[in-house]
Design an enzyme around this catalytic site. Structure first.
Site, mmCIF file in Angstrom:
data_model
loop_
_atom_site.group_PDB
_atom_site.id
_atom_site.type_symbol
_atom_site.label_atom_id
_atom_site.label_comp_id
_atom_site.label_asym_id
_atom_site.label_seq_id
_atom_site.Cartn_x
_atom_site.Cartn_y
_atom_site.Cartn_z
ATOM 1 N N LYS A 1 2.953 5.220 6.819
ATOM 2 C CA LYS A 1 2.919 6.238 5.748
ATOM 3 C C LYS A 1 3.856 7.393 6.104
ATOM 4 O O LYS A 1 4.562 7.926 5.244
ATOM 5 C CB LYS A 1 1.489 6.761 5.533
ATOM 6 C CG LYS A 1 0.521 5.783 4.927
ATOM 7 C CD LYS A 1 0.877 5.330 3.514
ATOM 8 C CE LYS A 1 0.707 6.398 2.464
ATOM 9 N NZ LYS A 1 0.932 5.871 1.098
ATOM 10 N N GLU B 1 -3.358 11.534 7.458
ATOM 11 C CA GLU B 1 -3.283 10.870 8.770
ATOM 12 C C GLU B 1 -1.897 10.965 9.395
ATOM 13 O O GLU B 1 -1.744 10.740 10.591
ATOM 14 C CB GLU B 1 -3.703 9.400 8.647
ATOM 15 C CG GLU B 1 -5.114 9.253 8.155
ATOM 16 C CD GLU B 1 -5.746 7.904 8.467
ATOM 17 O OE1 GLU B 1 -5.166 7.122 9.217
ATOM 18 O OE2 GLU B 1 -6.837 7.656 7.938
HETATM 19 P P1 NAD Z 1 -6.279 0.563 -1.942
HETATM 20 O O1 NAD Z 1 -6.072 -0.287 -0.753
HETATM 21 O O2 NAD Z 1 -7.622 0.644 -2.568
HETATM 22 O O3 NAD Z 1 -5.275 0.115 -3.099
HETATM 23 C C1 NAD Z 1 -3.933 -0.204 -2.853
HETATM 24 C C2 NAD Z 1 -3.390 -0.922 -4.069
HETATM 25 O O4 NAD Z 1 -2.008 -1.238 -3.819
HETATM 26 C C3 NAD Z 1 -4.097 -2.242 -4.372
HETATM 27 O O5 NAD Z 1 -4.383 -2.337 -5.758
HETATM 28 C C4 NAD Z 1 -3.101 -3.307 -3.952
HETATM 29 O O6 NAD Z 1 -3.182 -4.516 -4.704
HETATM 30 C C5 NAD Z 1 -1.780 -2.582 -4.206
HETATM 31 N N1 NAD Z 1 -0.695 -3.127 -3.381
HETATM 32 C C6 NAD Z 1 -0.721 -3.357 -2.036
HETATM 33 N N2 NAD Z 1 0.443 -3.898 -1.650
HETATM 34 C C7 NAD Z 1 1.225 -3.995 -2.763
HETATM 35 C C8 NAD Z 1 2.529 -4.473 -2.993
HETATM 36 N N3 NAD Z 1 3.275 -4.977 -1.994
HETATM 37 N N4 NAD Z 1 3.022 -4.418 -4.243
HETATM 38 C C9 NAD Z 1 2.277 -3.927 -5.268
HETATM 39 N N5 NAD Z 1 1.025 -3.475 -5.104
HETATM 40 C C10 NAD Z 1 0.496 -3.505 -3.859
HETATM 41 O O7 NAD Z 1 -5.737 1.990 -1.521
HETATM 42 P P2 NAD Z 1 -6.270 3.449 -1.918
HETATM 43 O O8 NAD Z 1 -7.333 3.837 -0.973
HETATM 44 O O9 NAD Z 1 -6.515 3.502 -3.369
HETATM 45 O O10 NAD Z 1 -4.981 4.302 -1.552
HETATM 46 C C11 NAD Z 1 -3.944 4.480 -2.516
HETATM 47 C C12 NAD Z 1 -2.853 5.340 -1.899
HETATM 48 O O11 NAD Z 1 -3.388 6.604 -1.510
HETATM 49 C C13 NAD Z 1 -2.239 4.747 -0.630
HETATM 50 O O12 NAD Z 1 -0.859 5.011 -0.656
HETATM 51 C C14 NAD Z 1 -2.915 5.490 0.496
HETATM 52 O O13 NAD Z 1 -2.086 5.573 1.617
HETATM 53 C C15 NAD Z 1 -3.136 6.849 -0.137
HETATM 54 N N6 NAD Z 1 -4.292 7.614 0.360
HETATM 55 C C16 NAD Z 1 -5.535 7.047 0.420
HETATM 56 C C17 NAD Z 1 -6.625 7.817 0.828
HETATM 57 C C18 NAD Z 1 -8.015 7.251 0.878
HETATM 58 O O14 NAD Z 1 -8.927 7.928 1.373
HETATM 59 N N7 NAD Z 1 -8.280 6.063 0.385
HETATM 60 C C19 NAD Z 1 -6.432 9.156 1.192
HETATM 61 C C20 NAD Z 1 -5.139 9.701 1.150
HETATM 62 C C21 NAD Z 1 -4.076 8.915 0.699
HETATM 63 O O1 DAU Z 2 -7.571 10.505 5.800
HETATM 64 C C1 DAU Z 2 -7.105 9.732 4.748
HETATM 65 C C2 DAU Z 2 -7.291 8.274 5.077
HETATM 66 O O2 DAU Z 2 -8.687 8.003 5.003
HETATM 67 C C3 DAU Z 2 -6.514 7.336 4.160
HETATM 68 O O3 DAU Z 2 -5.137 7.573 4.315
HETATM 69 C C4 DAU Z 2 -6.832 5.873 4.476
HETATM 70 O O4 DAU Z 2 -6.177 5.030 3.555
HETATM 71 C C5 DAU Z 2 -8.328 5.685 4.364
HETATM 72 O O5 DAU Z 2 -8.665 4.365 4.713
HETATM 73 C C6 DAU Z 2 -9.080 6.677 5.263
HETATM 74 O O6 DAU Z 2 -8.856 6.361 6.668
HETATM 75 P P1 DAU Z 2 -10.046 6.458 7.748
HETATM 76 O O7 DAU Z 2 -9.700 5.592 8.892
HETATM 77 O O8 DAU Z 2 -10.399 7.870 8.017
HETATM 78 O O9 DAU Z 2 -11.248 5.836 6.848
HETATM 79 P P2 DAU Z 2 -12.407 4.772 7.185
HETATM 80 O O10 DAU Z 2 -13.326 4.775 6.021
HETATM 81 O O11 DAU Z 2 -11.857 3.478 7.658
HETATM 82 O O12 DAU Z 2 -13.145 5.457 8.416
HETATM 83 C C7 DAU Z 2 -13.729 6.740 8.300
HETATM 84 C C8 DAU Z 2 -14.341 7.081 9.647
HETATM 85 O O13 DAU Z 2 -15.459 6.213 9.871
HETATM 86 C C9 DAU Z 2 -13.406 6.868 10.808
HETATM 87 O O14 DAU Z 2 -13.644 7.864 11.795
HETATM 88 C C10 DAU Z 2 -13.804 5.500 11.362
HETATM 89 C C11 DAU Z 2 -15.306 5.444 11.071
HETATM 90 N N1 DAU Z 2 -15.827 4.084 10.810
HETATM 91 C C12 DAU Z 2 -15.224 3.314 9.870
HETATM 92 C C13 DAU Z 2 -15.676 2.049 9.605
HETATM 93 C C14 DAU Z 2 -14.987 1.182 8.565
HETATM 94 C C15 DAU Z 2 -16.954 3.627 11.491
HETATM 95 O O15 DAU Z 2 -17.520 4.350 12.324
HETATM 96 N N2 DAU Z 2 -17.405 2.367 11.213
HETATM 97 C C16 DAU Z 2 -16.799 1.541 10.313
HETATM 98 O O16 DAU Z 2 -17.272 0.399 10.123
#
Ligand code: NAD
Ligand code: DAU
Length: 347
Positions: free
Chosen positions: A159, A132
């Protein structure tokens, strides 16, 4: 080797912790997590008594505690995942995102620098970031490692800032670092505020499926265990000062994804085909909603030999099965504070 993983109780972090604890019995893995609403030790029940695993309940913005822990355990490697991660929450509470994602990252960088700055050999700070940061694509093109940063949400801006700080510590202090920018993950243990687990939960409960805007927004989906493998590889074999884009080669518009999910769920739940499609409800769009993300993952593929191991259909089926087999996990999360979040966001 003492390795610190931050955010290991969250979605991706728990898969990374499990992968490393199991694969490297000779490493001491420390999982540091403050357990926000998104952190859940139930995610790690199966490995919590492993000899090489320690949990530390600490906030990454708590400078004193972080410094003390770095001095005590002499972490030679850090894999930093802790973050506020949900875009919709960042729109409502940007400051919380700046605090954890920017300040928290700087606190960790400082602690690592203080410990090793005259002795960087064999040390590494691995920063887990997101696609993102690159902003939004139009209908064509892919994000590469050289695409300019152009974040649009408070989440992605925080980020992007943290990525810049990591790079700056590399340039200024010689800190050995690797950054990876990954696309949307899905799989077991995903908090049901994000699209796929939210919709799985709503289908189970026959609730409306709130599709933002026209549903034509596109994301590139990767099975979370494949991300954990990529992080392991880039942490061990990546080059210092390099960025690796990680993605699924798997683009879907939200509405097409939701339709497949409905069909698979009807099948798994023994419902008549088409039942869950009726739950689709178009709702007000997310402000600043990025149209399309798509990753060019050819660098990590060519340099480190990584590629996704499961197809989207296989990954989705595994994910649905996991949620259906772990109703207690889902119920524990969706009771209490979750209801308040849900009502604020959707009603
Ligand atoms: P998540 O929200 O599921 O987990 C985040 C974790 O960080 C939680 O366990 C939370 O308790 C901990 N945390 C939050 N604030 C904290 C603090 N101040 N001190 C210590 N711990 C803290 O997130 P995720 O989806 O597992 O994402 C993990 C990492 O990967 C993030 O850095 C996110 O930006 C990155 N990322 C996520 C996605 C995705 O699709 N979910 C994709 C690309 C990158
Ligand atoms: O691309 C990586 C990112 O993907 C990570 O860095 C983020 O931590 C992770 O949350 C995710 O971000 P998105 O905003 O892409 O994910 P989300 O699941 O929130 O939404 C995916 C798509 O679906 C987005 O286009 C918004 C849409 N959406 C989401 C929700 C929660 C809906 O249409 N309805 C919803 O209720």
């Amino acid at each position: 080797m003492n390795i610190l993983i931050t955010g290991g109780a969250g979605f991706i972090g728990s898969h990374v912790v499990r992968h490393l604890v199991t694969k490297y019995p000779n490493y001491n893995i420390f999982n540091l997590d403050v357990l926000t609403y998104a952190g859940n030790l139930e995610n790690l029940k199966d490995i919590q008594s492993a000899d090489n695993y320690t949990f530390l309940k600490v906030d990454i913005t708590d400078e004193q505690s972080i410094n003390r822990l770095f001095i005590k355990h002499k972490f030679t490697g850090v894999i930093h995942l802790a973050a506020e991660s949900h875009v919709d929450r960042s729109i409502k509470e940007p400051l919380a995102f700046a605090k954890t994602n920017i300040l928290g990252t700087i606190v960790l960088l400082n602690a690592f620098k203080s410990l090793w700055q005259n002795n960087w050999e064999g040390k590494r700070f691995y920063h887990v970031s997101t696609d993102e940061v690159y902003g939004s694509l139009g209908k064509t093109g892919l994000f590469t490692e050289t695409t300019s940063y152009d974040p649009n949400s408070p989440y992605s801006a925080s980020k992007a800032s943290s990525d810049h700080f990591v790079r700056a510590y590399g340039e200024t202090y010689g800190m050995p670092y690797v950054i990876s920018n990954c696309s949307n993950n899905y799989g077991p243990n995903h908090f049901p505020e994000k699209l796929i687990p939210l919709f799985i939960n709503n289908i189970i409960n026959n609730k409306a499926l709130p599709v933002y805007g026209d549903g034509l927004f596109t994301r590139d989906w990767l099975y979370v265990k494949d991300h954990a493998v990529a992080i392991d590889l880039a942490f061990h074999k990546g080059e210092n000062g390099e960025t690796y884009n990680i993605g699924g080669f798997n683009e879907w518009t939200n509405i097409d994804l939701v339709k497949i999910l409905c069909t698979l769920m009807d099948d798994k739940l023994g419902r008549k085909e088409g039942t869950s499609l009726k739950l689709i409800t178009y709702v007000k769009d997310r402000p600043g909603h990025d149209l399309r993300y798509a990753i060019d993952a050819s660098k990590i593929n060519k340099k480190l030999g990584w590629r996704p191991s499961v197809t989207f259909e296989e990954g989705l089926k595994k994910t649905i099965d996991w949620y259906l087999e772990n109703k207690e996990w889902l119920n524990n999360i969706t009771s209490g504070d979750y209801q308040e979040y849900y009502n604020n966001q959707y009603n």
